[in-house]
Write an enzyme that holds these catalytic residues in place. Structure first.
Site, PDB file in Angstrom:
ATOM      1  N   GLU A   1       1.456  -4.522  -5.758  1.00 14.97           N
ATOM      2  CA  GLU A   1       0.413  -4.110  -7.029  1.00 14.97           C
ATOM      3  C   GLU A   1      -0.860  -5.329  -7.105  1.00 14.97           C
ATOM      4  OE1 GLU A   1      -1.763  -2.788  -9.776  1.00 14.97           O
ATOM      5  OE2 GLU A   1       0.059  -1.884  -9.063  1.00 14.97           O
TER       6      GLU A   1
ATOM      7  N   HIS B   1      -4.849  -2.555  -4.163  1.00 11.17           N
ATOM      8  CA  HIS B   1      -6.280  -2.538  -4.632  1.00 11.17           C
ATOM      9  C   HIS B   1      -6.576  -3.908  -5.346  1.00 11.17           C
ATOM     10  CE1 HIS B   1      -4.796  -1.794  -8.807  1.00 11.17           C
ATOM     11  NE2 HIS B   1      -3.921  -1.264  -8.323  1.00 11.17           N
TER      12      HIS B   1
ATOM     13  N   THR C   1      -3.781   2.727  -7.306  1.00 16.75           N
ATOM     14  CA  THR C   1      -2.481   2.737  -6.640  1.00 16.75           C
ATOM     15  C   THR C   1      -2.213   4.078  -6.082  1.00 16.75           C
ATOM     16  OG1 THR C   1      -1.841   1.142  -8.138  1.00 16.75           O
ATOM     17  CG2 THR C   1       0.083   2.204  -6.911  1.00 16.75           C
TER      18      THR C   1
END
Length: 640
Positions: free
Chosen positions: A259, A478, A303
């Site tokens: 993440e 990302h 995501t």
């Protein structure tokens, strides 16, 4: 003036005066907002002029609609329209503060599906944001104080004037915009351009038209649309590297979504301490292949977009998320392709199955098992941000992973390293940064916590005997730090964050561990859309029969061009940002002709992918040996 009087318009009329005050207040407030909140990249005086005038047409049009209302309620309805427009502007401000993007209608549907975002939204708000409603407050005070004695005669005849004027100003605005940016509405993938040239409200109207058009495209599509696409994709196919093809045949696959992890954090030291010592060691020791010029290519789906590319080697949508808007499409995903090779597939996620509509789109991908929050201990000490903390999540996932028949294809979605990156007491003793920005400061602690969780996970895999028979793919999904934190990031990197530098910061880590193979650092420029064919070739599956936009990074025929979802791109030689061309090596601005060839290839790749997804063309494509997925065969109910 005589013509205006025919429509009952007089500047002495209190209704007209009240209307003009509303238009002017909204116009100037919007322009000020453009300047202080949005980074729109104003390059010349014409763009500056367009930015100044573009709020006028929508203000005239929407507020002009109030004249069509019943005469006794006209003032209240006008104030109500002003409030709705102000609220929409402010919603975009809050959204932009993190995503550096504007809300689209597909994004609105995402927000209705995804809960748990209140904390992130509140952290982006400020008491000074009352500014965005000052125009509504002023109008309301004028209305209540009866400073303007609005007459009760019919206003409907007057409506013709502002509505006609709105259309005329918009056409003038559009003609100037097209002169500066030809084919603005047909060729631009970048919402920044549309807002800069046309305004936030006109962009929203355009977005609605595009969303409707996308729905119609699927209805009108046929198998004939596939011929040109298939020929183009196969002509650009990069053959597998024989030194790598099939080296992991029959092995398990474990994807880990990291993440918000960006590559600048790899090997970064804070106060002399490595932020990610475990990940650093993988790259240094050759325990895994590390791709140091790997870029995320996500759009508004973040995501979910990264997941979509990993599973399908197609680009995400330019507006909204495939997971929300195209969940009913036909897909030929990695898990589906591997079913003919006796693979079982599973996803592990410390949030509930409806989050980002995963329970629906995973069925279309043919994923056999979905271990969501109902399988985990979701007590308060185990949860933060969007779900379960990484350490307990990965620890509790091990028995579930062990229960899968081998070979398996699995994916773990980590959540802890998410904006605003605040850590609970006791989760880590790693120091925060000192860069004058709370979000950036906390990012180092959060990333270190993720690194600790990953080291624990690798140790558990080794202890359980899975490590030596599993390809492990870890990827940054990302960016974590948006452009709004460029001042702090300049201190972190030691360089001014120009638009060019910001594009280079879109690198995210990619690690691939292949049992029996000595890893190394791969310097090729590559992107998320390339991971699926790279992994399938390692497993001995030739992807030439499938319609995939990406290519095997290990292939000697791989072409180093990384398109971004907004139409920009990066190659080892040149980088395009907001239509400007730069030398990737030096950052020096070049003549736009230096970027013409990769620009055309980028547009072609994005357009082909968009046609496949928006028209749902894979329902017409039947690769040899592939068994189509029937979503009705998959249900995710925790029966324990």
């Amino acid at each position: 003036m005589e013509r205006l009087k025919k429509f009952g318009v007089s500047l002495h009329d209190k209704n007209v005066q009240f209307f003009l005050i509303a238009v002017i207040l909204f116009w100037f407030k919007t322009y000020i907002t453009y300047r202080i909140e949005f980074n729109l990249g104003i390059d010349n005086e014409l763009q500056q002029f367009l930015l100044f005038i573009n709020p006028i047409s929508s203000a005239l049009f929407f507020l002009g609609l109030s004249f069509l209302s019943k005469k006794k309620r006209w003032g209240a309805i006008l104030v109500g329209i002003e409030f709705v427009m102000s609220f929409w502007l402010y919603a975009n401000v809050v959204y932009y503060r993190f995503f550096n993007d504007f809300i689209t209608l597909p994004v609105l549907s995402q927000l209705t599906v995804n809960g748990g975002q209140t904390e992130s939204a509140l952290s982006l708000m400020s008491p000074f944001d009352v500014f965005y409603f000052t125009d509504t407050i002023i109008l309301l005070l004028l209305l209540v104080s009866k400073r303007f004695s609005l007459n009760a005669r019919s206003n409907r005849k007057i409506a013709f004037v502002p509505l006609t004027l709105a259309v005329a100003i918009f056409m003038f605005n559009l003609s100037l915009a097209e002169a500066d940016r030809p084919e603005l509405l047909t060729r631009s993938f970048d919402r920044n351009y549309l807002v800069k040239y046309l305004g936030i409200n006109n962009f929203s109207i355009y977005d609605g038209i595009q969303s409707t058009r996308s729905s119609m495209q699927r209805t009108l599509a046929s198998s004939d649309d596939l011929t040109e696409i298939e020929n183009t994709i196969k002509a650009n196919f990069a053959k597998p590297n024989p030194d790598y093809f099939g080296k992991a045949k029959g092995m398990n696959v474990i994807y880990v979504s990291l993440e918000s992890l960006q590559s600048f954090i790899i090997d970064y030291k804070l106060d002399g301490q490595e932020v990610t010592p475990f990940l650093n060691s993988l790259a240094r020791t050759g325990e895994a292949f590390y791709f140091d010029n790997f870029f995320h290519q996500t759009g508004q789906g973040k995501t979910s977009d990264a997941e979509f590319m990993m599973e399908n080697s197609l680009y995400p949508l330019s507006q909204g998320s495939v997971f929300i808007n195209k969940a009913q499409n036909t897909y030929q995903s990695g898990p589906a392709i591997l079913k003919s090779r006796d693979y079982t597939s599973a996803t592990f996620h410390g949030n509930y199955k409806t989050f980002w509509n995963r329970n629906e789109v995973y069925r279309a991908f043919g994923i056999d098992h979905f271990f969501d929050a109902t399988y985990y201990n979701m007590s308060n000490e185990n949860v933060k941000n969007y779900g379960m903390k990484d350490e307990p999540f990965l620890k509790e996932s091990m028995p579930l992973l062990e229960s899968l028949p081998q070979p398996f294809y699995s994916k773990f979605i980590l959540l802890s390293n998410h904006f605003p990156f605040a850590m609970d007491e006791g989760d880590t003793d790693f120091p925060a940064g000192d860069f004058g920005d709370k979000v950036v400061n906390q990012y180092f602690q959060s990333a270190h916590y993720m690194d600790q969780a990953l080291e624990q996970f690798f140790n558990d895999l080794k202890a359980d005997g899975l490590y030596d028979n599993s390809v492990i793919v870890m990827y940054g999904d990302h960016y974590g730090i948006s452009e709004n934190h460029n001042d702090a990031m300049a201190q972190v990197t030691g360089e001014e964050i120009t638009p060019f530098k910001n594009a280079q910061l879109q690198r995210v880590p990619l690690f691939i561990h292949v049992p029996g193979m000595q890893g190394k650092t791969i310097h090729k420029y590559s992107g998320q859309v390339d991971v699926m064919p790279t992994v399938l070739h390692l497993l001995g599956v030739n992807t030439n029969d499938y319609l995939q936009i990406g290519n095997d990074i290990f292939s000697s025929e791989y072409k180093e061009l990384v398109p971004f979802r907004n139409g920009d791109f990066v190659t080892p030689e040149v980088t395009q940002v907001n239509g400007n061309c730069y030398s990737t090596d030096t950052g020096e601005e070049l003549d736009v002709q230096a970027c013409e060839s990769p620009d055309q290839i980028t547009k072609e790749k994005l357009e082909i992918s968009d046609r496949i997804v928006t028209k749902d063309l894979l329902r017409f494509y039947k690769p040899e040996g592939f068994v189509p997925i029937n979503p009705d065969d998959y249900q995710y109910n925790n029966a324990r």
